[in-house]
Scaffold this active site. Sequence first.
Site, mmCIF file in Angstrom:
data_model
loop_
_atom_site.group_PDB
_atom_site.id
_atom_site.type_symbol
_atom_site.label_atom_id
_atom_site.label_comp_id
_atom_site.label_asym_id
_atom_site.label_seq_id
_atom_site.Cartn_x
_atom_site.Cartn_y
_atom_site.Cartn_z
ATOM 1 N N MET A 1 0.491 -2.730 -3.264
ATOM 2 C CA MET A 1 0.863 -4.122 -3.373
ATOM 3 C C MET A 1 1.790 -4.468 -2.215
ATOM 4 O O MET A 1 2.964 -4.135 -2.223
ATOM 5 C CB MET A 1 1.562 -4.380 -4.715
ATOM 6 C CG MET A 1 2.228 -5.715 -4.783
ATOM 7 S SD MET A 1 3.021 -6.119 -6.338
ATOM 8 C CE MET A 1 4.254 -4.875 -6.483
ATOM 9 N N PRO A 2 1.284 -5.130 -1.181
ATOM 10 C CA PRO A 2 2.139 -5.539 -0.068
ATOM 11 C C PRO A 2 3.131 -6.619 -0.495
ATOM 12 O O PRO A 2 2.794 -7.532 -1.245
ATOM 13 C CB PRO A 2 1.163 -6.105 0.956
ATOM 14 C CG PRO A 2 -0.165 -5.575 0.566
ATOM 15 C CD PRO A 2 -0.120 -5.396 -0.914
ATOM 16 N N PHE A 3 4.337 -6.474 0.010
ATOM 17 C CA PHE A 3 5.390 -7.460 -0.210
ATOM 18 C C PHE A 3 5.989 -7.787 1.146
ATOM 19 O O PHE A 3 6.463 -6.901 1.847
ATOM 20 C CB PHE A 3 6.460 -6.905 -1.148
ATOM 21 C CG PHE A 3 7.670 -7.796 -1.271
ATOM 22 C CD1 PHE A 3 7.628 -8.916 -2.083
ATOM 23 C CD2 PHE A 3 8.821 -7.522 -0.574
ATOM 24 C CE1 PHE A 3 8.744 -9.743 -2.194
ATOM 25 C CE2 PHE A 3 9.942 -8.334 -0.681
ATOM 26 C CZ PHE A 3 9.898 -9.451 -1.493
ATOM 27 N N HIS A 41 2.148 -10.354 -2.014
ATOM 28 C CA HIS A 41 3.287 -11.204 -2.374
ATOM 29 C C HIS A 41 4.076 -11.520 -1.111
ATOM 30 O O HIS A 41 4.420 -10.614 -0.349
ATOM 31 C CB HIS A 41 4.194 -10.506 -3.389
ATOM 32 C CG HIS A 41 3.488 -10.191 -4.657
ATOM 33 N ND1 HIS A 41 3.523 -11.032 -5.738
ATOM 34 C CD2 HIS A 41 2.705 -9.146 -5.009
ATOM 35 C CE1 HIS A 41 2.795 -10.507 -6.710
ATOM 36 N NE2 HIS A 41 2.285 -9.363 -6.289
#
Length: 68
Positions: A1-3, A41
Amino acid sequence: MPFVNLKTTKTNLTREAKAQIVREFSETLVRVLGKKPENIHIVIDAVDDENWGHSGALVAHTRKLAED
């Protein structure tokens, strides 16, 4: 999940500019890393010019000097 957390000053940061940033950052993560858009995100922290320093001065001060 990239943030992704982008910090920038509020000057010239319109709703349209923020939408473009989110769209283009997301497209890059999909293209380069193969990430799914629904897992990306992005947070944009818009900071007042009075709270951002650069080259030993507040950005608000240097922008005012540039206007004069």
